[in-house]
Design a protein around this motif. Structure first.
Motif, PDB file in Angstrom:
ATOM      1  N   SER A   9      52.771 -52.064 -35.662  1.00 34.50           N
ATOM      2  CA  SER A   9      54.164 -52.413 -35.942  1.00 34.50           C
ATOM      3  C   SER A   9      55.008 -51.156 -36.153  1.00 34.50           C
ATOM      4  N   ILE A  10      55.190 -50.418 -35.064  1.00 33.69           N
ATOM      5  CA  ILE A  10      55.896 -49.136 -35.119  1.00 33.69           C
ATOM      6  C   ILE A  10      57.353 -49.337 -34.766  1.00 33.69           C
ATOM      7  N   PHE A  11      58.229 -48.891 -35.661  1.00 30.97           N
ATOM      8  CA  PHE A  11      59.664 -48.945 -35.387  1.00 30.97           C
ATOM      9  C   PHE A  11      60.126 -47.675 -34.700  1.00 30.97           C
ATOM     10  N   SER A  12      59.715 -46.546 -35.225  1.00 29.31           N
ATOM     11  CA  SER A  12      60.093 -45.272 -34.617  1.00 29.31           C
ATOM     12  C   SER A  12      59.098 -44.194 -35.017  1.00 29.31           C
ATOM     13  N   ILE A  13      58.940 -43.211 -34.139  1.00 31.88           N
ATOM     14  CA  ILE A  13      58.052 -42.078 -34.400  1.00 31.88           C
ATOM     15  C   ILE A  13      58.877 -40.812 -34.459  1.00 31.88           C
ATOM     16  N   ASN A  14      58.660 -40.030 -35.482  1.00 26.78           N
ATOM     17  CA  ASN A  14      59.371 -38.759 -35.603  1.00 26.78           C
ATOM     18  C   ASN A  14      58.588 -37.616 -34.962  1.00 26.78           C
ATOM     19  N   VAL A  15      57.314 -37.550 -35.319  1.00 21.55           N
ATOM     20  CA  VAL A  15      56.467 -36.442 -34.872  1.00 21.55           C
ATOM     21  C   VAL A  15      55.065 -36.975 -34.604  1.00 21.55           C
ATOM     22  N   MET A  16      54.443 -36.458 -33.561  1.00 19.64           N
ATOM     23  CA  MET A  16      53.010 -36.667 -33.359  1.00 19.64           C
ATOM     24  C   MET A  16      52.365 -35.314 -33.140  1.00 19.64           C
ATOM     25  N   ILE A  56      50.665 -29.150 -25.880  1.00 20.38           N
ATOM     26  CA  ILE A  56      50.856 -30.503 -26.396  1.00 20.38           C
ATOM     27  C   ILE A  56      51.962 -31.174 -25.597  1.00 20.38           C
ATOM     28  N   SER A  57      51.773 -32.456 -25.331  1.00 20.05           N
ATOM     29  CA  SER A  57      52.785 -33.229 -24.625  1.00 20.05           C
ATOM     30  C   SER A  57      52.720 -34.665 -25.126  1.00 20.05           C
ATOM     31  N   ALA A  58      53.711 -35.441 -24.754  1.00 20.31           N
ATOM     32  CA  ALA A  58      53.749 -36.811 -25.242  1.00 20.31           C
ATOM     33  C   ALA A  58      54.383 -37.742 -24.219  1.00 20.31           C
ATOM     34  N   ASP A  59      53.959 -38.981 -24.285  1.00 20.54           N
ATOM     35  CA  ASP A  59      54.593 -40.062 -23.528  1.00 20.54           C
ATOM     36  C   ASP A  59      55.215 -40.983 -24.578  1.00 20.54           C
ATOM     37  N   ASN A  60      56.496 -40.798 -24.819  1.00 19.66           N
ATOM     38  CA  ASN A  60      57.146 -41.541 -25.897  1.00 19.66           C
ATOM     39  C   ASN A  60      57.138 -43.052 -25.650  1.00 19.66           C
ATOM     40  N   ALA A  61      57.223 -43.437 -24.401  1.00 19.69           N
ATOM     41  CA  ALA A  61      57.245 -44.872 -24.078  1.00 19.69           C
ATOM     42  C   ALA A  61      55.932 -45.547 -24.445  1.00 19.69           C
ATOM     43  N   ASN A  66      53.872 -44.185 -26.891  1.00 17.10           N
ATOM     44  CA  ASN A  66      53.473 -43.694 -28.219  1.00 17.10           C
ATOM     45  C   ASN A  66      52.155 -42.926 -28.148  1.00 17.10           C
ATOM     46  N   THR A  67      52.070 -42.065 -27.175  1.00 17.04           N
ATOM     47  CA  THR A  67      50.833 -41.332 -26.912  1.00 17.04           C
ATOM     48  C   THR A  67      51.107 -39.840 -26.897  1.00 17.04           C
ATOM     49  N   VAL A  68      50.180 -39.096 -27.487  1.00 13.58           N
ATOM     50  CA  VAL A  68      50.274 -37.648 -27.497  1.00 13.58           C
ATOM     51  C   VAL A  68      49.011 -37.069 -26.868  1.00 13.58           C
ATOM     52  N   PHE A  69      49.190 -35.961 -26.178  1.00 10.89           N
ATOM     53  CA  PHE A  69      48.089 -35.314 -25.472  1.00 10.89           C
ATOM     54  C   PHE A  69      47.964 -33.863 -25.945  1.00 10.89           C
ATOM     55  N   LEU A  70      46.749 -33.359 -25.853  1.00  4.65           N
ATOM     56  CA  LEU A  70      46.517 -31.949 -26.127  1.00  4.65           C
ATOM     57  C   LEU A  70      45.600 -31.407 -25.040  1.00  4.65           C
ATOM     58  N   GLN A  71      46.134 -30.516 -24.235  1.00  2.00           N
ATOM     59  CA  GLN A  71      45.332 -29.847 -23.218  1.00  2.00           C
ATOM     60  C   GLN A  71      44.884 -28.512 -23.782  1.00  2.00           C
ATOM     61  N   MET A  72      43.585 -28.326 -23.846  1.00  2.64           N
ATOM     62  CA  MET A  72      43.024 -27.115 -24.435  1.00  2.64           C
ATOM     63  C   MET A  72      42.315 -26.322 -23.351  1.00  2.64           C
ATOM     64  N   ASN A  73      42.777 -25.118 -23.113  1.00  2.00           N
ATOM     65  CA  ASN A  73      42.194 -24.232 -22.111  1.00  2.00           C
ATOM     66  C   ASN A  73      41.574 -23.018 -22.790  1.00  2.00           C
ATOM     67  N   VAL A 133      47.190 -27.719 -35.498  1.00  5.29           N
ATOM     68  CA  VAL A 133      46.968 -27.207 -34.148  1.00  5.29           C
ATOM     69  C   VAL A 133      48.316 -27.178 -33.414  1.00  5.29           C
ATOM     70  N   ALA A 134      48.927 -28.349 -33.288  1.00  2.00           N
ATOM     71  CA  ALA A 134      50.219 -28.432 -32.603  1.00  2.00           C
ATOM     72  C   ALA A 134      50.876 -29.757 -32.925  1.00  2.00           C
ATOM     73  N   THR A 135      52.201 -29.763 -32.920  1.00  2.00           N
ATOM     74  CA  THR A 135      52.960 -30.994 -33.091  1.00  2.00           C
ATOM     75  C   THR A 135      54.086 -31.041 -32.078  1.00  2.00           C
ATOM     76  N   ILE A 136      54.585 -32.254 -31.849  1.00  4.32           N
ATOM     77  CA  ILE A 136      55.703 -32.441 -30.928  1.00  4.32           C
ATOM     78  C   ILE A 136      56.574 -33.561 -31.466  1.00  4.32           C
ATOM     79  N   THR A 137      57.881 -33.344 -31.463  1.00  4.38           N
ATOM     80  CA  THR A 137      58.802 -34.386 -31.890  1.00  4.38           C
ATOM     81  C   THR A 137      59.132 -35.292 -30.707  1.00  4.38           C
ATOM     82  N   THR A 138      59.731 -36.425 -31.003  1.00  2.00           N
ATOM     83  CA  THR A 138      60.120 -37.319 -29.915  1.00  2.00           C
ATOM     84  C   THR A 138      61.191 -36.680 -29.044  1.00  2.00           C
TER      85      THR A 138
END
Length: 121
Positions: free
Chosen positions: A27-34, A69-74, A76-83, A48-53
């Protein structure tokens, strides 16, 4: 109820890459940071890393230049690519979200269960 479900951890060799993802649901209304934090054995949990909407990112010095770090706001998913992973990156990686639930007065922090990343030398 809100859940953060991580995926993508595992065992890799030094120099290799690994991607993590985390989906927030409920029941998520809004996300500020992931974002992502990690905790190595015997050490405190650290950023490690954060990203705002809005797409503003923040990285730990240890992650700069190697992690993205990247995100798909639609979704509600966050990704972390580690090289260029190093043995020092071995830790449990926790997904984090600061979000507001429906009918809640304020945003609060939520954490995933964690996913293990092991980097062998």
């Amino acid at each position: 109820q809100v859940q953060l479900v991580e995926s993508g951890g595992g065992l890799v060799q030094a120099g290799e890459s690994l991607g993590l993802s985390c989906a927030a649901s409920g029941s998520i209304f809004s996300i500020n940071v992931m974002g992502w934090y990690r905790q190595a054995p015997g050490r405190q949990r650290e950023l490690v890393a954060t990203i705002t909407t809005g797409g503003i990112t923040n990285y730990a010095d240890s992650a700069k230049g190697r992690f993205t770090i990247s995100a798909d706001n639609a979704k509600n998913t966050v990704f972390l690519q580690m090289n260029s992973l190093e043995p020092e990156d071995t830790a449990v990686y926790y997904c984090y979200a600061n979000l507001k639930r429906y009918l809640s007065l304020r945003a609060i922090d939520y954490w995933g269960q964690g996913t293990q990343v092991i980097v062998s030398s």
